[in-house]
Design an enzyme around this catalytic site. Structure first.
Site, PDB file in Angstrom:
ATOM      1  N   PHE A 138       0.854  -1.184   0.000  1.00 18.78           N
ATOM      2  CA  PHE A 138       0.000   0.000   0.000  1.00 18.78           C
ATOM      3  C   PHE A 138       0.888   1.232   0.000  1.00 18.78           C
ATOM      4  O   PHE A 138       1.739   1.392   0.865  1.00 18.78           O
ATOM      5  CB  PHE A 138      -0.942   0.043   1.213  1.00 18.78           C
ATOM      6  N   ASP A 223       9.241   2.539   1.722  1.00 20.25           N
ATOM      7  CA  ASP A 223       8.058   3.256   2.176  1.00 20.25           C
ATOM      8  C   ASP A 223       7.914   2.998   3.675  1.00 20.25           C
ATOM      9  O   ASP A 223       7.414   1.955   4.095  1.00 20.25           O
ATOM     10  CB  ASP A 223       6.825   2.778   1.397  1.00 20.25           C
ATOM     11  N   LYS A 252       2.880   9.141   8.629  1.00 17.15           N
ATOM     12  CA  LYS A 252       1.968   8.899   9.754  1.00 17.15           C
ATOM     13  C   LYS A 252       2.458   9.383  11.128  1.00 17.15           C
ATOM     14  O   LYS A 252       1.914  10.322  11.675  1.00 17.15           O
ATOM     15  CB  LYS A 252       1.609   7.411   9.810  1.00 17.15           C
TER      16      LYS A 252
END
Ligand SMILES: *Cc1c(COP(=O)(O)O)cnc(C)c1O
Length: 399
Positions: A138, A223, A252
């Site tokens: 993702f 990532d 995040k």
């Protein structure tokens, strides 16, 4: 407003993109959050691995308040003090020589894809543009990052998608070796697939990926949007693997709750983002970087990584001994405080999440049969013990 009033208003004027839980959260402190009716919950999801220091950490709150009375926004036409300080700190504590600030994970990844292509193009290799990613990965919801994402469900209805992406099964080094070639600009991988079901990289996988990249003049992009900022027990997850990528992305957990993304790179690669090549109006703005600076300083100086590692050990022990005693769990996976519990026989993770919510615990899913736990890194053992009592009750009731 109470829960019901907030939910009614929310459903009226917002696009129906989210299948939200019937809950409106209005306040938080540490691991605890409260809903519009005053009910308290223990938050084992942290706004999807964002509030790594817990809700409203005083150091972050203070930095935001101080910055808010000083200067909110000026644009990147000017130098920005907390932005420069945050970049310097990130280059000090990570592999990176240079940093670019974005506003989200998707944007940081979009920047990483652009940077990798620009780097190859600057070397006269404009045809070396392909990006290899993993299935079940993702990487975000912009057109390029949803294309990079190795899951069909996020792509439906959005064609035509940008060209130049190849997919390989995660943790399959032979498949990666077959996919990386002279036309590969970069390989982009998560050190631990969060959204795709909480799958950790097999020992040596990232190191092999780096080796393949180096053989073919390709870049390794990690990532770390979900794994970064201490989530797996080190500031970046790749540190524990002894792998130094060319580019990494964060978002995040970086801002302690404010929206910020970061693109980290080594000098040789970062130099390809010269003036005019890439930009954002808000990225690295004074408010967000002041918050992220306070969050990062707190994270590295107040034994929070140590707490993450010891809480993780305790949590895994509890989960693994429960898993050994029940047929309801087929696997416990993850690292640090990013933990996935695979329910046996394609068990309904969403149903378990709802039951936990009814009992005062917020957790998430990572695919249909995986319950995801990502508490603040400041979580204490008594909070984990409390969750486990209820989690065990719910799974035993079901079985
Ligand atoms: C959440 C996530 C993203 C997307 O971040 P946004 O801030 O939602 O755009 C990208 N990559 C990974 C690994 C993520 O977990």
């Amino acid at each position: 407003m109470n829960n019901k009033e907030i939910m009614e208003l929310s459903d009226k004027a917002l696009m129906p993109t989210y299948a939200r839980f019937p809950l409106a959260l209005v306040k938080g402190k540490g691991t605890r959050v409260w809903d519009g009716d005053g009910r308290q919950y223990l938050d084992f999801l942290s706004g999807i691995a964002v509030c790594n220091l817990g809700h409203c950490h005083p150091a972050v709150t203070r930095a935001i308040c101080e910055q808010a009375v000083k200067l909110l926004h000026v644009s990147n036409l000017y130098h920005i003090e907390p932005q420069a300080e945050l970049a310097a700190l990130l280059t000090e504590i990570t592999f990176a020589d240079k940093v670019f600030f974005a506003n989200s994970g998707a944007e940081a990844n979009e920047g990483a894809i652009k940077l990798a292509r620009k780097y190859q193009s600057d070397k006269g290799l404009a045809d070396k543009y392909r990006i290899v990613t993993a299935s079940m990965s993702f990487h975000g919801r912009t057109l390029a990052t949803l294309t990079a994402t190795g899951q069909e469900k996020v792509k439906v209805g959005f064609a035509p998608l940008p060209e130049g992406f190849d997919y390989v099964p995660y943790n399959d080094i032979d498949a990666l070796a077959a996919a990386v070639g002279d036309d590969t600009a970069a390989v982009m991988l998560e050190p631990l697939q969060g959204e795709g079901g909480v799958h950790t990289a097999a020992p040596g996988y990232l190191a092999k990926a780096l080796e393949l990249c180096e053989q073919h003049g390709a870049l390794l992009i990690l990532d770390e949007v979900q794994t970064g900022a201490g989530r797996t027990g080190t500031f970046l997850a790749c540190e524990a693997e002894n792998v130094t990528p060319h580019i990494a992305t964060m978002a995040k957990g970086l801002g302690g709750g404010v929206p910020i993304g970061a693109l980290l790179a080594v000098d040789e690669v970062a130099d390809s983002f010269g003036p005019g090549t890439h930009a954002t109006t808000f990225g690295g703005n004074p408010l967000c970087t002041a918050a992220a600076l306070a969050a990062t300083r707190t994270l590295i100086s107040e034994h929070i990584l140590e707490n993450c590692r010891s809480a993780s050990e305790y949590f895994f022990d509890k989960l693994e001994s429960f898993a050994a005693s029940t047929p309801a769990i087929s696997e416990v996976r993850g690292k640090g405080l990013l933990i996935g519990v695979e329910l046996a026989d394609n068990g309904d993770a969403a149903a378990v999440v709802e039951k936990l919510m009814e009992k005062g615990f917020l957790v998430g899913t990572a695919g249909p049969s995986v319950v995801r736990f990502a508490p603040p890194l400041t979580v204490d053992k008594s909070e984990i013990a409390a969750l486990m009592v209820t989690f065990e009750e719910i799974l035993e009731e079901q079985g």
